[in-house]
Design a protein around this motif. Structure first.
Motif, PDB file in Angstrom:
ATOM      1  N   UNK A 380      -8.875 -54.029  18.712  1.00 33.88           N
ATOM      2  CA  UNK A 380      -8.435 -53.005  17.773  1.00 33.88           C
ATOM      3  C   UNK A 380      -7.114 -52.398  18.216  1.00 33.88           C
ATOM      4  N   UNK A 381      -7.015 -52.103  19.518  1.00 36.09           N
ATOM      5  CA  UNK A 381      -5.771 -51.539  20.065  1.00 36.09           C
ATOM      6  C   UNK A 381      -4.609 -52.511  19.882  1.00 36.09           C
ATOM      7  N   UNK A 382      -4.862 -53.779  20.197  1.00 38.61           N
ATOM      8  CA  UNK A 382      -3.819 -54.796  20.087  1.00 38.61           C
ATOM      9  C   UNK A 382      -3.367 -54.965  18.638  1.00 38.61           C
ATOM     10  N   UNK A 383      -4.311 -55.149  17.730  1.00 35.07           N
ATOM     11  CA  UNK A 383      -3.959 -55.409  16.333  1.00 35.07           C
ATOM     12  C   UNK A 383      -3.340 -54.186  15.664  1.00 35.07           C
ATOM     13  N   UNK A 384      -3.747 -52.986  16.089  1.00 37.63           N
ATOM     14  CA  UNK A 384      -3.175 -51.772  15.497  1.00 37.63           C
ATOM     15  C   UNK A 384      -1.678 -51.673  15.782  1.00 37.63           C
ATOM     16  N   UNK A 385      -1.282 -52.101  16.976  1.00 38.83           N
ATOM     17  CA  UNK A 385       0.140 -51.997  17.353  1.00 38.83           C
ATOM     18  C   UNK A 385       1.015 -52.997  16.620  1.00 38.83           C
ATOM     19  N   UNK A 386       0.423 -54.105  16.161  1.00 34.33           N
ATOM     20  CA  UNK A 386       1.225 -55.118  15.453  1.00 34.33           C
ATOM     21  C   UNK A 386       0.790 -55.258  13.994  1.00 34.33           C
ATOM     22  N   UNK A 387       0.112 -54.217  13.498  1.00 32.14           N
ATOM     23  CA  UNK A 387      -0.487 -54.259  12.170  1.00 32.14           C
ATOM     24  C   UNK A 387       0.540 -54.596  11.094  1.00 32.14           C
ATOM     25  N   UNK A 388       1.708 -53.997  11.188  1.00 31.15           N
ATOM     26  CA  UNK A 388       2.731 -54.193  10.162  1.00 31.15           C
ATOM     27  C   UNK A 388       3.306 -55.600  10.175  1.00 31.15           C
ATOM     28  N   UNK A 389       3.069 -56.352  11.247  1.00 33.48           N
ATOM     29  CA  UNK A 389       3.639 -57.689  11.363  1.00 33.48           C
ATOM     30  C   UNK A 389       2.794 -58.766  10.685  1.00 33.48           C
ATOM     31  N   UNK A 390       1.587 -58.411  10.285  1.00 35.24           N
ATOM     32  CA  UNK A 390       0.694 -59.422   9.714  1.00 35.24           C
ATOM     33  C   UNK A 390       1.196 -59.880   8.349  1.00 35.24           C
ATOM     34  N   UNK A 391       1.221 -61.185   8.147  1.00 37.16           N
ATOM     35  CA  UNK A 391       1.645 -61.756   6.866  1.00 37.16           C
ATOM     36  C   UNK A 391       0.416 -61.927   5.983  1.00 37.16           C
TER      37      UNK A 391
END
Length: 790
Positions: A380-391
């Motif tokens: 959750x911590x990892x994905x939250x930091x790169x959330x905006x990068x998801x295509x």
């Protein structure tokens, strides 16, 4: 990815402060040291004065107190008790439709604000920063913070994040039961725990766990019937309370007991809380004198105290492995003035190994569960930091997903299916860890562990109730009586007939109430309608089919009795069943694109499964990948009832889906897979190869697609036989553009002699409506309670 921060849940390291109350003594401010600027837990059973301490101004150093409570009923109860008090304290109560306003802050020295969990976000803005700085936040029934996150995560996350972000410097959590390892998953370390003990010699509890070796889920009725017969022979009329966390089963078995054993019964659950007898039980806090047996769901765990005396209650039955030890103790705690036998009745095995070391076993369970939760936190911590990068646009037919809420919902549904928890929440416009859902995952695992071994279950119960006697017995004789089986068959047949007879009436009611179209339904229901049909961008214009359902659901959200009131306007033969079907039709119009399909779903009683798969098609990126793959690559083979998929091939298919998602969306699925966060994964640590359990892969495909599961119980001969692609071959709104060329949609729905347009719901031709207006007025105002945790 590998360099991301390791999330470690801090243990609850705080001062443990025991408080012993004498006979007739209650908790007071003198028992508590300084609590200003601290996080305090007050663990105490019922009847020690917790509510009085807070509500009657015992914590004088806090000019503002906000007490959040999970139960609407409890807020209403306190409102009735305190709203008319005339003193220096201003009492405010917020729940249901009662919304806060800055003008509510009266010209008084102190204010006590009581609200439900979900109202906290609306209460905070009515206080200034200075006022909030001196506010004490009181969390009543704080164990709900880690146990209810699977269905109340938004409200609980708000509480958690406001504490973490310093909105409240002083926090007082209240509970009768507390499991430190479960609380730790919220990452809200405590400063002090006050454990209150009071002489309970008159209410010492006893629990007997009974395993029915030959029994099934209904066999416990034989045990209840024996106690009823014995009471009748003795000329006594004592009450039996049965906790069975399933509404329909409660009602079915209630009818059976009344028919075959001549007793008066009462059912208590979230859907019948408006019943006059149920309202009387909650308001008077005692079982009515003419009731012999009470069936209830988990709503009774905390919603009401039962003040009947010792000679009025015979026994308590808790059915199945549904109750966490905390919930069991909470449930027993409802009996304020009596201690009667409690029977926990199981029909599935529980280990009797008494040679185990309890502390070692407990440590093993906690470490295993914590390891999984740590991985979820890290992810959750990892994905939250790169959330905006998801295509994520690839999962919306290439259209940009601009709504942060929709992006979050898409990923939450995916990971809730794969890992058993929603990973993300929103706080002040930012994506953050979904503490509540992740904590609830741990709580479910903890509950399952408790029923692995009787001696472990006994230890967990006695940790919460030290004076409780817990024993175990095996029943090798009791089975489900034949009369009950026959009764259930008869009831099912009667219910089926009533259901069939109510379908057309329910459709007529929905279609007779054409909505005034103002907003696109996707704005109000992003979870159920994230993708749209071709004319979705047109926010105004002719009414569409989905507008019927959206209008009904919006009004139902504002008034939980709206559909009841709507049905009551007409003369219907089966009011309760018709009401339920109207609700189902309303929901389905937001998911399914035409009336004939909705009619078939209702007729075939497929509502629950369609809801599950529809959510997968709209919000689960793994399911979406498979849907698009099936439709784009030789789709014809799936429609001829000849294509077969072995479990091994299903595993390869799922593996390909993970690889594709990893490549095309920037979501690190390889990392997720290697961490074994997905059920059914195996990792060979020598070769670093990841294997997907073929059986679990086959189960996943069988859940979401149109397949027949052949030889399901024979692993070596099992295969999936496709009869189409999506479940039921229905027109799902979220994937309608993909389905369009592969199926024909009927233009109309015919109800009797009346015809309606299939996609707009408009009346086309036929005689006037067969609906007859009701002459009897609908029942008046009713109380509102929390939903059962089912």
């Amino acid at each position: 990815m590998s360099e991301s921060r390791q999330i470690t849940i801090p243990p609850t390291q705080c001062v443990l402060y025991p408080i012993t109350l004498g006979t007739g003594e209650f908790i007071s401010r003198d028992h508590l040291p300084e609590i200003q600027g601290k996080r305090i837990l007050l663990q105490a059973g019922t009847g020690v004065g917790k509510t009085t301490l807070i509500m009657e101004g015992g914590l004088k150093e806090h000019p503002f107190i906000i007490q959040v409570i999970p139960s609407v009923f409890k807020v209403r109860e306190l409102e009735e008790q305190y709203s008319n008090r005339h003193n220096e304290i201003g009492y405010l109560f917020y729940y249901d439709k009662k919304a806060p306003n800055e003008a509510d802050i009266l010209n008084k020295d102190r204010h006590i604000i009581v609200c439900t969990f979900d109202k906290l976000e609306t209460v905070i803005p009515i206080l200034s920063k200075k006022q909030l700085a001196s506010t004490l936040l009181v969390i009543d029934e704080c164990h709900k913070m880690y146990s209810a996150g699977s269905y109340r995560d938004e409200a609980i996350n708000s509480i958690v994040m406001n504490i973490k972000h310093g909105t409240f410097k002083s926090v007082l959590a209240l509970t009768a039961t507390f499991t430190p390892s479960c609380w730790d998953t919220l990452e809200l370390p405590l400063d002090t725990i006050f454990q209150v003990k009071k002489d309970r010699t008159k209410t010492k509890r006893s629990v007997e766990v009974i395993l029915l070796k030959k029994g099934d889920q209904y066999s416990f009725i034989s045990l209840v019937a024996k106690r009823i017969k014995l009471l009748q022979q003795q000329g006594l009329r004592k009450k039996i309370i049965i906790r069975l966390n399933h509404r329909e089963k409660c009602e079915l078995l209630t009818a059976a007991l009344e028919k075959y054993h001549g007793v008066k019964t009462l059912v208590v659950h979230s859907k019948n809380k408006n019943n006059l007898e149920v309202k009387s039980l909650f308001s008077q806090q005692s079982i009515p004198s003419d009731v012999d047996v009470v069936f209830c769901t988990s709503i009774m765990d905390e919603a009401v105290n039962i003040n009947n005396l010792e000679d009025e209650i015979d026994s308590v039955f808790v059915i199945g492995k549904d109750a966490h030890p905390e919930e069991l103790v909470q449930f027993l705690g409802r009996l304020r003035k009596t201690s009667v036998p409690c029977f926990v009745v199981l029909h599935t095995e529980i280990s009797e190994n008494h040679l185990i070391d309890i502390e070692t076993l407990k440590k093993s369970y906690e470490e295993k569960n914590l390891n999984f939760i740590q991985k979820l936190n890290q992810l959750s911590e990892l994905l939250s930091t790169i959330f905006e990068d998801f295509s994520l646009d690839m999962y919306n037919e290439g259209q940009p997903i601009t709504s942060l809420y929709k992006r979050m919902a898409l990923l939450n549904e995916t990971f809730n299916e794969l890992a058993g928890a929603k990973l993300f929440a929103l706080f002040k416009g930012e994506v953050c860890r979904n503490s509540a859902s992740i904590a609830a995952n741990y709580y479910r695992k903890d509950k399952a562990n408790c029923y692995e071994n009787f001696y472990y279950l006994k230890d967990r119960i006695r940790t919460l109730l030290p004076d409780c006697t817990v024993k175990y017995s095996v029943d090798t004789e009791t089975i489900t009586p034949s009369y009950l089986k026959e009764f259930m068959d008869e009831e099912k047949e009667a219910n089926d007939q009533a259901y069939d007879a109510s379908i057309e009436t329910a459709f007529e009611i929905v279609l007779a109430n054409s909505p005034m179209r103002q907003l696109s339904s996707v704005d109000e229901y992003p979870d159920t309608a994230s993708d749209q049909l071709e004319d979705e961008d047109d926010h105004l214009g002719p009414v569409r089919l989905r507008d019927f359902g959206t209008d009904i659901l919006q009004q139902q959200e504002q008034d939980e009795l709206f559909i009841d009131r709507l049905v009551s306007k007409y003369e219907v033969k089966h009011h309760k069943i018709t009401t339920e079907i109207v609700y189902q039709i309303a929901v389905l119009t937001t998911l399914i694109g035409n009336l004939p399909d909705i009619y078939q779903i209702i007729k075939q009683k497929q509502f629950t499964h369609v809801i599950t798969v529809a959510k997968g098609y709209s919000s689960n990126i793994v399911v979406q990948y498979l849907v698009k793959r099936f439709y784009r690559y030789h789709p014809d083979k799936y429609f001829n009832d000849q294509y077969k998929l072995t479990p091994k091939a299903a595993a390869a298919l799922i593996h390909n889906a993970y690889e594709s998602i990893n490549k095309d969306s920037s979501i690190p699925m390889r990392t997720i897979v290697k961490q074994k966060l997905i059920s059914g994964l195996k990792v060979d640590y020598k070769t670093k190869n990841v294997e997907i359990d073929p059986s679990k892969a086959a189960n996943f495909i069988a859940k979401f697609f149109a397949v027949k599961d052949r030889n399901a119980k024979k692993a070596d001969k099992r295969y999936l036989e496709f009869s189409g692609i999506v479940y039921g071959d229905y027109q799902y709104i979220s994937i309608a553009s993909i389905q369009k060329q592969f199926r024909d949609i009927s233009d109309v729905l015919v109800l009797g002699e009346r015809t309606f347009d299939a996609t707009t719901g408009e009346f086309v031709s036929g005689p006037s409506s067969p609906l007859t207006k009701s002459s009897s007025p609908f029942f008046g105002e009713v109380d509102v309670f929390d939903e059962d945790d089912e």
